[in-house]
Design a protein around this motif. Structure first.
Motif, PDB file in Angstrom:
ATOM      1  N   LEU A  22      -7.526 -45.191 -29.918  1.00 46.61           N
ATOM      2  CA  LEU A  22      -8.430 -44.046 -30.027  1.00 46.61           C
ATOM      3  C   LEU A  22      -9.511 -44.354 -31.047  1.00 46.61           C
ATOM      4  CD1 LEU A  22      -7.982 -42.053 -32.789  1.00 46.61           C
ATOM      5  CD2 LEU A  22      -5.794 -41.709 -31.663  1.00 46.61           C
ATOM      6  N   GLN A  23     -10.593 -43.591 -30.962  1.00 50.91           N
ATOM      7  CA  GLN A  23     -11.739 -43.773 -31.852  1.00 50.91           C
ATOM      8  C   GLN A  23     -12.108 -42.446 -32.493  1.00 50.91           C
ATOM      9  OE1 GLN A  23     -14.874 -45.443 -29.456  1.00 50.91           O
ATOM     10  NE2 GLN A  23     -13.987 -47.500 -29.463  1.00 50.91           N
ATOM     11  N   VAL A  24     -12.642 -42.532 -33.711  1.00 55.45           N
ATOM     12  CA  VAL A  24     -13.202 -41.370 -34.403  1.00 55.45           C
ATOM     13  C   VAL A  24     -14.575 -41.786 -34.920  1.00 55.45           C
ATOM     14  CG1 VAL A  24     -12.921 -39.664 -36.235  1.00 55.45           C
ATOM     15  CG2 VAL A  24     -10.891 -40.615 -35.108  1.00 55.45           C
ATOM     16  N   ALA A  25     -15.617 -41.090 -34.483  1.00 58.46           N
ATOM     17  CA  ALA A  25     -16.978 -41.412 -34.903  1.00 58.46           C
ATOM     18  C   ALA A  25     -17.301 -40.725 -36.223  1.00 58.46           C
ATOM     19  CB  ALA A  25     -17.968 -40.977 -33.827  1.00 58.46           C
ATOM     20  N   ALA A  26     -18.340 -41.198 -36.906  1.00 59.59           N
ATOM     21  CA  ALA A  26     -18.774 -40.588 -38.156  1.00 59.59           C
ATOM     22  C   ALA A  26     -19.092 -39.112 -37.924  1.00 59.59           C
ATOM     23  CB  ALA A  26     -20.000 -41.322 -38.692  1.00 59.59           C
ATOM     24  N   VAL A 203     -12.380 -25.911 -33.841  1.00 59.58           N
ATOM     25  CA  VAL A 203     -12.947 -26.950 -34.699  1.00 59.58           C
ATOM     26  C   VAL A 203     -13.088 -28.314 -34.022  1.00 59.58           C
ATOM     27  CG1 VAL A 203     -12.587 -28.242 -36.837  1.00 59.58           C
ATOM     28  CG2 VAL A 203     -12.136 -25.785 -36.774  1.00 59.58           C
ATOM     29  N   ALA A 204     -12.166 -28.670 -33.134  1.00 56.85           N
ATOM     30  CA  ALA A 204     -12.127 -30.043 -32.618  1.00 56.85           C
ATOM     31  C   ALA A 204     -13.339 -30.384 -31.768  1.00 56.85           C
ATOM     32  CB  ALA A 204     -10.858 -30.260 -31.801  1.00 56.85           C
ATOM     33  N   ASP A 205     -13.923 -31.532 -32.029  1.00 53.00           N
ATOM     34  CA  ASP A 205     -14.896 -32.113 -31.104  1.00 53.00           C
ATOM     35  C   ASP A 205     -14.159 -32.732 -29.916  1.00 53.00           C
ATOM     36  OD1 ASP A 205     -17.349 -31.706 -32.668  1.00 53.00           O
ATOM     37  OD2 ASP A 205     -16.439 -33.133 -34.067  1.00 53.00           O
ATOM     38  N   ARG A 206     -12.967 -33.236 -30.201  1.00 59.24           N
ATOM     39  CA  ARG A 206     -12.165 -33.882 -29.169  1.00 59.24           C
ATOM     40  C   ARG A 206     -10.697 -33.689 -29.494  1.00 59.24           C
ATOM     41  NH1 ARG A 206     -11.351 -39.459 -29.013  1.00 59.24           N
ATOM     42  NH2 ARG A 206     -13.012 -39.612 -30.568  1.00 59.24           N
ATOM     43  N   ILE A 207      -9.897 -33.465 -28.474  1.00 54.52           N
ATOM     44  CA  ILE A 207      -8.456 -33.307 -28.631  1.00 54.52           C
ATOM     45  C   ILE A 207      -7.758 -34.471 -27.938  1.00 54.52           C
ATOM     46  CG2 ILE A 207      -6.454 -31.908 -27.970  1.00 54.52           C
ATOM     47  CD1 ILE A 207      -8.226 -29.454 -28.370  1.00 54.52           C
ATOM     48  N   VAL A 208      -6.780 -35.048 -28.624  1.00 60.54           N
ATOM     49  CA  VAL A 208      -5.983 -36.150 -28.089  1.00 60.54           C
ATOM     50  C   VAL A 208      -4.540 -35.666 -27.993  1.00 60.54           C
ATOM     51  CG1 VAL A 208      -5.196 -38.515 -28.439  1.00 60.54           C
ATOM     52  CG2 VAL A 208      -7.520 -37.867 -29.118  1.00 60.54           C
ATOM     53  N   LEU A 209      -3.973 -35.707 -26.804  1.00 58.68           N
ATOM     54  CA  LEU A 209      -2.601 -35.263 -26.586  1.00 58.68           C
ATOM     55  C   LEU A 209      -1.673 -36.464 -26.465  1.00 58.68           C
ATOM     56  CD1 LEU A 209      -3.083 -32.372 -23.977  1.00 58.68           C
ATOM     57  CD2 LEU A 209      -3.021 -32.239 -26.483  1.00 58.68           C
ATOM     58  N   MET A 210      -0.599 -36.447 -27.267  1.00 62.24           N
ATOM     59  CA  MET A 210       0.393 -37.527 -27.241  1.00 62.24           C
ATOM     60  C   MET A 210       1.730 -37.004 -26.732  1.00 62.24           C
ATOM     61  SD  MET A 210      -0.157 -39.845 -30.686  1.00 62.24           S
ATOM     62  CE  MET A 210       1.120 -41.006 -30.122  1.00 62.24           C
ATOM     63  N   GLU A 211       2.481 -37.901 -26.131  1.00 66.50           N
ATOM     64  CA  GLU A 211       3.837 -37.598 -25.686  1.00 66.50           C
ATOM     65  C   GLU A 211       4.592 -38.913 -25.580  1.00 66.50           C
ATOM     66  OE1 GLU A 211       5.907 -34.693 -22.392  1.00 66.50           O
ATOM     67  OE2 GLU A 211       4.242 -35.950 -21.753  1.00 66.50           O
ATOM     68  N   GLU A 212       5.779 -38.943 -26.161  1.00 65.25           N
ATOM     69  CA  GLU A 212       6.643 -40.129 -26.095  1.00 65.25           C
ATOM     70  C   GLU A 212       5.919 -41.389 -26.568  1.00 65.25           C
ATOM     71  OE1 GLU A 212       8.025 -40.157 -22.069  1.00 65.25           O
ATOM     72  OE2 GLU A 212       9.585 -38.662 -22.471  1.00 65.25           O
ATOM     73  N   GLY A 213       5.167 -41.259 -27.656  1.00 64.48           N
ATOM     74  CA  GLY A 213       4.529 -42.410 -28.278  1.00 64.48           C
ATOM     75  C   GLY A 213       3.259 -42.899 -27.624  1.00 64.48           C
ATOM     76  N   LYS A 214       2.772 -42.186 -26.597  1.00 64.56           N
ATOM     77  CA  LYS A 214       1.575 -42.617 -25.886  1.00 64.56           C
ATOM     78  C   LYS A 214       0.558 -41.489 -25.795  1.00 64.56           C
ATOM     79  CE  LYS A 214       4.074 -45.884 -22.899  1.00 64.56           C
ATOM     80  NZ  LYS A 214       4.346 -46.302 -21.502  1.00 64.56           N
ATOM     81  N   ILE A 215      -0.708 -41.849 -25.674  1.00 66.19           N
ATOM     82  CA  ILE A 215      -1.751 -40.874 -25.412  1.00 66.19           C
ATOM     83  C   ILE A 215      -1.751 -40.563 -23.922  1.00 66.19           C
ATOM     84  CG2 ILE A 215      -4.253 -40.475 -25.346  1.00 66.19           C
ATOM     85  CD1 ILE A 215      -4.469 -42.107 -27.912  1.00 66.19           C
ATOM     86  N   ARG A 216      -1.620 -39.287 -23.600  1.00 65.31           N
ATOM     87  CA  ARG A 216      -1.572 -38.865 -22.202  1.00 65.31           C
ATOM     88  C   ARG A 216      -2.902 -38.319 -21.710  1.00 65.31           C
ATOM     89  NH1 ARG A 216       2.889 -41.518 -20.586  1.00 65.31           N
ATOM     90  NH2 ARG A 216       4.798 -40.780 -21.625  1.00 65.31           N
ATOM     91  N   GLU A 217      -3.694 -37.773 -22.643  1.00 67.81           N
ATOM     92  CA  GLU A 217      -4.959 -37.157 -22.225  1.00 67.81           C
ATOM     93  C   GLU A 217      -5.827 -36.939 -23.456  1.00 67.81           C
ATOM     94  OE1 GLU A 217      -6.517 -33.306 -19.587  1.00 67.81           O
ATOM     95  OE2 GLU A 217      -4.373 -33.617 -19.954  1.00 67.81           O
ATOM     96  N   GLU A 218      -7.147 -37.004 -23.282  1.00 72.34           N
ATOM     97  CA  GLU A 218      -8.065 -36.658 -24.358  1.00 72.34           C
ATOM     98  C   GLU A 218      -9.377 -36.154 -23.782  1.00 72.34           C
ATOM     99  OE1 GLU A 218     -10.020 -39.912 -26.653  1.00 72.34           O
ATOM    100  OE2 GLU A 218      -8.603 -41.211 -25.603  1.00 72.34           O
ATOM    101  N   GLY A 219     -10.058 -35.328 -24.566  1.00 77.63           N
ATOM    102  CA  GLY A 219     -11.326 -34.755 -24.138  1.00 77.63           C
ATOM    103  C   GLY A 219     -11.687 -33.566 -24.996  1.00 77.63           C
ATOM    104  N   ILE A 220     -12.779 -32.881 -24.633  1.00 81.91           N
ATOM    105  CA  ILE A 220     -13.186 -31.695 -25.370  1.00 81.91           C
ATOM    106  C   ILE A 220     -12.206 -30.570 -25.055  1.00 81.91           C
ATOM    107  CG2 ILE A 220     -15.604 -32.402 -25.410  1.00 81.91           C
ATOM    108  CD1 ILE A 220     -16.147 -30.419 -23.173  1.00 81.91           C
ATOM    109  N   PRO A 221     -12.063 -29.582 -25.966  1.00 81.37           N
ATOM    110  CA  PRO A 221     -11.062 -28.527 -25.758  1.00 81.37           C
ATOM    111  C   PRO A 221     -11.167 -27.822 -24.417  1.00 81.37           C
ATOM    112  CG  PRO A 221     -11.887 -28.432 -27.998  1.00 81.37           C
ATOM    113  CD  PRO A 221     -12.720 -29.455 -27.287  1.00 81.37           C
ATOM    114  N   VAL A 229      -5.137 -32.588 -16.971  1.00 79.99           N
ATOM    115  CA  VAL A 229      -4.677 -33.475 -15.891  1.00 79.99           C
ATOM    116  C   VAL A 229      -3.290 -34.031 -16.172  1.00 79.99           C
ATOM    117  CG1 VAL A 229      -7.026 -34.106 -15.214  1.00 79.99           C
ATOM    118  CG2 VAL A 229      -5.835 -35.468 -16.945  1.00 79.99           C
ATOM    119  N   SER A 230      -2.840 -33.952 -17.408  1.00 82.79           N
ATOM    120  CA  SER A 230      -1.524 -34.479 -17.774  1.00 82.79           C
ATOM    121  C   SER A 230      -0.496 -33.365 -17.801  1.00 82.79           C
ATOM    122  CB  SER A 230      -1.590 -35.143 -19.162  1.00 82.79           C
ATOM    123  OG  SER A 230      -1.875 -34.165 -20.159  1.00 82.79           O
ATOM    124  N   ASP A 231       0.770 -33.744 -17.729  1.00 79.97           N
ATOM    125  CA  ASP A 231       1.844 -32.755 -17.810  1.00 79.97           C
ATOM    126  C   ASP A 231       1.844 -32.044 -19.160  1.00 79.97           C
ATOM    127  OD1 ASP A 231       2.688 -33.315 -15.253  1.00 79.97           O
ATOM    128  OD2 ASP A 231       4.258 -34.718 -15.886  1.00 79.97           O
TER     129      ASP A 231
END
Length: 257
Positions: A22-26, A203-221, A229-231
Motif C-alpha cells: 500500500l501507499q500513502v501520499a504526502a 476523514v479518510a481520503d482512502r480506506i484499506v480493508l484487511m482480512e486474514e493478513g491480506k488487503i481485500r479492497e481499497e478505495g474512497i469511502p 466488491v469484497s466480502d
C-alpha cells in the motif's frame, strides 16, 4: 511518501501479514480497517520497525527503512510520529514534561523543547493542562498528550495504532475530534488503524480493508462502503446500513444508505 511493498510477517506458524502492498501520499489520510487479528497493527508497526518484517520493503521518502542501521533508523523515526493504543505517559512527569522528554533526549535545548511542547499541547487542546500529571487527567486527555508528544517532532508521517481502543466510549469523541482537525490541515500524512467507522467516513481520503493478513479492497469511502466488491467490504456496508437505520450514523449530516 510511504510505500509498503509485498510485506510479510509470521509469528511462528501463524501468518500475520501476507504480501501487503500500500501507499500513502504526502498529506493523505489512509484508514486501515478490518476485524481484530487481521494484521492491521502488525502492518503499521513494521513501518518504524517496532516489529521486524520477515520480507518485503517499507520505503519512506524513497529509502528502505527495513535496511537501515540503528542510527539511520533513529533519525528517520524523528520524521514518523506514532500514537499507541496505550497512553504510555510517565506518571511522575507533567503533560509538558512528557512531551518535552523526547526532544531533550534528542539534544534539543530545554527552552526550545518547552516552546515546542507548549505548541504541540495547544494543537490538541491541552495547553491548560500543561502542568498536570497523568493522574490528574482523564483517559482522553492523556491520549491527547500522547498525540502532542508525537506532534512535537513535527513529523512528516503520523501512524495511529487504534488510538481510541483503551478509552471509555464517552471519551472516544474528544480524541477523534483532534485527529479530524489534524487531518483537515494536512500538515502530515496519516496512516490510521481504527474500528471507528464514523471517523473513517468523515476523514479518510482512502480506506484499506484487511482480512486474514491480506488487503481485500481499497478505495474512497463512497466506493468501499457503498459499493463494496469484497466480502469484508460487504460486511461493513451491512453494518453501516444497520446503524443508519437506527439513526446512529450520518455523513455530513445526511444518511449515506
Amino acid at each position: 511518501m510511504l510505500e509498503i511493498q509485498h510485506l510479510k510477517k509470521h509469528f511462528g506458524k501463524v501468518t500475520a501479514v501476507e504480501d501487503v502492498s500500500l501507499q500513502v501520499a504526502a498529506g493523505e489520510t489512509v484508514v486501515l480497517m478490518g476485524p481484530s487479528g487481521c494484521g492491521k497493527s502488525t502492518t503499521i508497526r513494521t513501518v518504524n520497525r517496532l516489529i521486524e518484517a520477515d520480507g518485503g520493503s517499507v520505503l519512506f521518502c524513497g529509502r528502505n527503512i527495513l535496511h537501515m542501521n540503528d542510527e539511520e533508523l533513529r533519525q528517520v523515526r524523528k520524521k514518523i510520529g506514532f500514537v499507541f493504543q496505550q497512553f504510555n505517559l510517565i506518571s511522575r512527569l507533567t503533560a509538558e514534561e512528557n512531551v518535552m522528554l523526547g526532544l531533550i533526549m534528542d539534544g534539543m535545548p530545554r527552552e526550545l523543547a518547552k516552546e515546542k511542547a507548549r505548541e504541540a499541547l495547544r494543537k490538541v487542546g491541552m495547553e491548560s493542562h500543561a502542568t498536570h500529571k497523568s493522574g490528574e487527567m482523564s483517559g482522553g486527555q492523556q491520549q491527547r498528550v500522547g498525540i502532542a508528544r508525537a506532534l512535537a517532532f513535527e513529523p512528516e508521517l503520523m501512524l495511529w495504532d487504534e488510538p481510541t481502543a483503551s478509552l471509555d466510549p464517552i471519551l472516544v469523541r474528544e480524541v477523534l475530534v483532534v485527529m479530524e482537525e489534524l487531518a483537515k490541515y494536512r500538515s502530515s500524512a496519516m496512516l490510521v488503524v481504527t474500528h471507528e467507522i464514523p471517523f473513517a467516513l468523515h476523514v479518510a481520503d482512502r480506506i484499506v480493508l484487511m482480512e486474514e493478513g491480506k488487503i481485500r479492497e481499497e478505495g474512497i469511502p463512497s466506493e468501499v462502503f457503498v459499493r463494496p466488491v469484497s466480502d469484508i467490504g460487504k460486511k461493513y456496508k451491512e453494518l453501516i446500513e444497520y446503524q443508519t437505520n437506527t439513526n446512529t450514523l450520518t455523513l455530513a449530516g445526511k444518511r449515506i444508505a
